[in-house]
Design an enzyme around this catalytic site. Structure first.
Site, PDB file in Angstrom:
ATOM      1  N   CYS A 172       9.063   5.220  -0.994  1.00  0.00           N
ATOM      2  CA  CYS A 172       9.554   4.074  -0.218  1.00  0.00           C
ATOM      3  C   CYS A 172       9.057   2.735  -0.751  1.00  0.00           C
ATOM      4  O   CYS A 172       9.457   1.681  -0.248  1.00  0.00           O
ATOM      5  CB  CYS A 172       9.143   4.229   1.238  1.00  0.00           C
ATOM      6  SG  CYS A 172       9.575   5.833   1.937  1.00  0.00           S
ATOM      7  N   HIS A 312       6.827  -3.421   6.621  1.00  0.00           N
ATOM      8  CA  HIS A 312       7.401  -2.114   6.283  1.00  0.00           C
ATOM      9  C   HIS A 312       8.020  -1.517   7.547  1.00  0.00           C
ATOM     10  O   HIS A 312       9.129  -0.991   7.502  1.00  0.00           O
ATOM     11  CB  HIS A 312       6.328  -1.206   5.706  1.00  0.00           C
ATOM     12  CG  HIS A 312       6.841   0.087   5.174  1.00  0.00           C
ATOM     13  ND1 HIS A 312       7.810   0.158   4.202  1.00  0.00           N
ATOM     14  CD2 HIS A 312       6.532   1.378   5.489  1.00  0.00           C
ATOM     15  CE1 HIS A 312       8.069   1.435   3.921  1.00  0.00           C
ATOM     16  NE2 HIS A 312       7.320   2.184   4.701  1.00  0.00           N
ATOM     17  N   GLU A 323       0.043  -0.428  10.017  1.00  0.00           N
ATOM     18  CA  GLU A 323       0.392  -1.714   9.406  1.00  0.00           C
ATOM     19  C   GLU A 323      -0.152  -2.867  10.237  1.00  0.00           C
ATOM     20  O   GLU A 323      -0.606  -3.880   9.681  1.00  0.00           O
ATOM     21  CB  GLU A 323       1.900  -1.842   9.238  1.00  0.00           C
ATOM     22  CG  GLU A 323       2.302  -3.075   8.454  1.00  0.00           C
ATOM     23  CD  GLU A 323       3.760  -3.094   8.023  1.00  0.00           C
ATOM     24  OE1 GLU A 323       4.115  -3.950   7.192  1.00  0.00           O
ATOM     25  OE2 GLU A 323       4.540  -2.250   8.514  1.00  0.00           O
ATOM     26  N   LYS A 344      14.203  -3.027   9.360  1.00  0.00           N
ATOM     27  CA  LYS A 344      14.604  -1.617   9.427  1.00  0.00           C
ATOM     28  C   LYS A 344      15.141  -1.274  10.811  1.00  0.00           C
ATOM     29  O   LYS A 344      15.830  -0.269  10.977  1.00  0.00           O
ATOM     30  CB  LYS A 344      13.426  -0.696   9.084  1.00  0.00           C
ATOM     31  CG  LYS A 344      13.042  -0.669   7.617  1.00  0.00           C
ATOM     32  CD  LYS A 344      11.940   0.355   7.353  1.00  0.00           C
ATOM     33  CE  LYS A 344      11.558   0.440   5.888  1.00  0.00           C
ATOM     34  NZ  LYS A 344      10.812  -0.741   5.413  1.00  0.00           N
ATOM     35  N   HIS A 349      15.909   2.840   7.214  1.00  0.00           N
ATOM     36  CA  HIS A 349      14.965   2.949   6.105  1.00  0.00           C
ATOM     37  C   HIS A 349      15.715   3.415   4.866  1.00  0.00           C
ATOM     38  O   HIS A 349      16.108   4.572   4.758  1.00  0.00           O
ATOM     39  CB  HIS A 349      13.854   3.924   6.465  1.00  0.00           C
ATOM     40  CG  HIS A 349      12.691   3.883   5.525  1.00  0.00           C
ATOM     41  ND1 HIS A 349      12.720   3.207   4.323  1.00  0.00           N
ATOM     42  CD2 HIS A 349      11.448   4.441   5.618  1.00  0.00           C
ATOM     43  CE1 HIS A 349      11.559   3.354   3.714  1.00  0.00           C
ATOM     44  NE2 HIS A 349      10.774   4.085   4.480  1.00  0.00           N
ATOM     45  N   PHE A 408       5.377   7.471   0.661  1.00  0.00           N
ATOM     46  CA  PHE A 408       4.770   8.789   0.576  1.00  0.00           C
ATOM     47  C   PHE A 408       3.948   8.885  -0.715  1.00  0.00           C
ATOM     48  O   PHE A 408       4.360   8.390  -1.766  1.00  0.00           O
ATOM     49  CB  PHE A 408       5.848   9.869   0.564  1.00  0.00           C
ATOM     50  CG  PHE A 408       6.440  10.183   1.919  1.00  0.00           C
ATOM     51  CD1 PHE A 408       6.080   9.483   3.050  1.00  0.00           C
ATOM     52  CD2 PHE A 408       7.374  11.208   2.050  1.00  0.00           C
ATOM     53  CE1 PHE A 408       6.626   9.783   4.296  1.00  0.00           C
ATOM     54  CE2 PHE A 408       7.930  11.524   3.292  1.00  0.00           C
ATOM     55  CZ  PHE A 408       7.556  10.805   4.410  1.00  0.00           C
TER      56      PHE A 408
END
Length: 422
Positions: A172, A312, A323, A344, A349, A408
């Site tokens: 990502c 994010h 975050e 998002k 996403h 990830f």
């Protein structure tokens, strides 16, 4: 680093002169931006395949996609959807910038466009052919049609860009890493212009099943438009999306020489690794905080100079909380004065394309001095107690913004953007 090289990197300012996007909010960057400001949702029930057996049955898909303005029918048929998206976004960005690649400059124009997963749809289709008809019926274009680097490869081929051509794959964080690395290529003199970004197209039966098994996606199937709710106390997972974002980066000298439109300037890039878990981040967000701190240090600015963060913000329980803590660590008391949003909540996403699309949105925000909202934020999580611009876009005077991506494997990356000023 030699003094000459250090001086060169300080002198070469890098600006964004063109943007292109294919997203669930629209088939251009401008449409995507306007949809963000209007608080539109690109999320709906999946209708490409039967999802009755899936725990998640909604996604953010690109509607009415037609590759024919960018590729001929034969070319398009030989490549996966993510490559089509990359070519489309790149050609739109190039057109938007007004930059013309020719024999004289082609060697100084590069491409850096990545994908987090690659051509999963084509893999699934061809695996079915293998099982039903045997190996002799597999397409000879299978491998070049699916590999992650082929977004960059095809963009180089169709545009004639002959400079550095590469692809970073970091889940990502892919889009942000590719833009950041392209920024560095220009800063150190390896290229004068770069087409940079990310592309992804993984709303497929296998990918959906995999993410469902990992229990990372929302199960709010009865209310797709409100399913992605970053920083909300009742968030329950992310929305899988698809699309592409590509921007034209070039030296300020090049942009000024041709009187180019300038969206924003990139002034810093930071990265870090969590060294923690294959899919999760530490609760304190330590790695994400270091990524932001590194991006500020690279830009040689103080935390207090930042006015906006494109987060994010995936709408997963752990990410949003981590975050928030990371922002507090990186910015201290100034964290409570920052305006922050997760787009998002509208476009889902986009995995390897997310950072690129979000960087484009951040550039628009600086240019237009309007900050996009975090939609569906009606019940904020008490642990996410910062200003996340709930539900309505906001006019604001902002000179510097950052855009975060976390992936990830523990990959973290942050871009620092500045409103262009001579």
């Amino acid at each position: 680093m030699s003094e000459d090289r250090r001086r060169l990197m300080q002198e070469r300012r890098v600006v964004i002169t063109g943007v292109g996007a294919v997203t669930p909010l629209g088939l251009t960057a401008e449409t995507t931006w306007k949809s963000c400001l209007a608080g539109c949702s690109g999320v709906s029930r999946i209708d490409q395949f039967d999802v009755s057996g899936y725990t998640t049955q909604v996604a953010a898909c690109v509607k009415e996609w037609d590759p024919s303005p960018f590729l001929n029918v034969k070319e398009a048929r030989r490549m996966d959807r993510f490559i089509q998206f990359a070519v489309g976004a790149a050609k739109m960005a190039l057109s938007d910038s007004g930059f013309v690649i020719n024999d004289e400059n082609a060697g100084r124009v590069g491409v850096q466009i990545g994908s987090g997963i690659g051509g999963l749809s084509m893999i699934e289709d061809q695996h079915k052919v293998l099982l039903e008809k045997g190996p002799s019926r597999i397409s000879p274009f299978l491998i070049p049609g699916i590999i992650c680097n082929m977004g960059a490869g095809m963009v180089s081929i169709v545009t004639g860009a002959k400079g550095p051509s590469t692809c970073v794959t970091t889940a990502c964080t892919t889009g942000t890493n590719n833009i950041g690395d392209a920024y560095y290529l220009i800063k150190r003199g390896a290229a004068d212009v770069m087409l940079a970004g990310g592309a992804e197209a993984t709303v497929t039966p296998l990918a959906m099943a995999g993410f469902c098994a990992a229990r990372t996606m929302t199960t709010r199937n009865d209310d797709p438009e409100h399913a992605s709710r970053p920083f909300s106390v009742d968030r329950d997972g992310f929305i899988l999306g698809e699309g592409s974002g590509v921007m034209i980066l070039e030296t300020l000298e090049s942009a000024l020489s041709r009187n180019a439109n300038i969206y924003a300037e990139i002034i810093g890039y930071g990265m870090s690794g969590d060294a923690y878990h294959i899919t999760g981040q530490p609760e304190d967000g330590e790695g994400a905080a270091r990524s932001m701190q590194n991006a500020l240090d690279d830009a040689e600015i103080k935390p207090e100079q930042v006015g906006y963060i494109n987060a994010h913000g995936t709408s997963t329980p752990m990410n949003d909380k981590g975050e928030t803590r990371a922002i507090k660590t990186a910015f201290g008391e100034h964290a409570y004065k920052l305006a922050i949003s997760s787009t998002k909540s509208m476009h889902g996403h986009l995995l390897g394309a997310a950072g690129a699309v979000e960087a484009i949105i951040t550039a628009y925000a600086l240019r237009d001095q309007i900050l996009p909202p975090t939609m569906n934020l009606f019940n904020p999580d008490p642990l996410c107690d910062l200003d996340y611009i709930p539900n309505e876009a906001r006019k604001a005077s902002v000179d510097i913004a950052i855009s975060n991506s976390f992936g990830f494997g523990g990959h973290n990356a942050t871009l620092t953007l500045k409103r262009y000023q001579v």
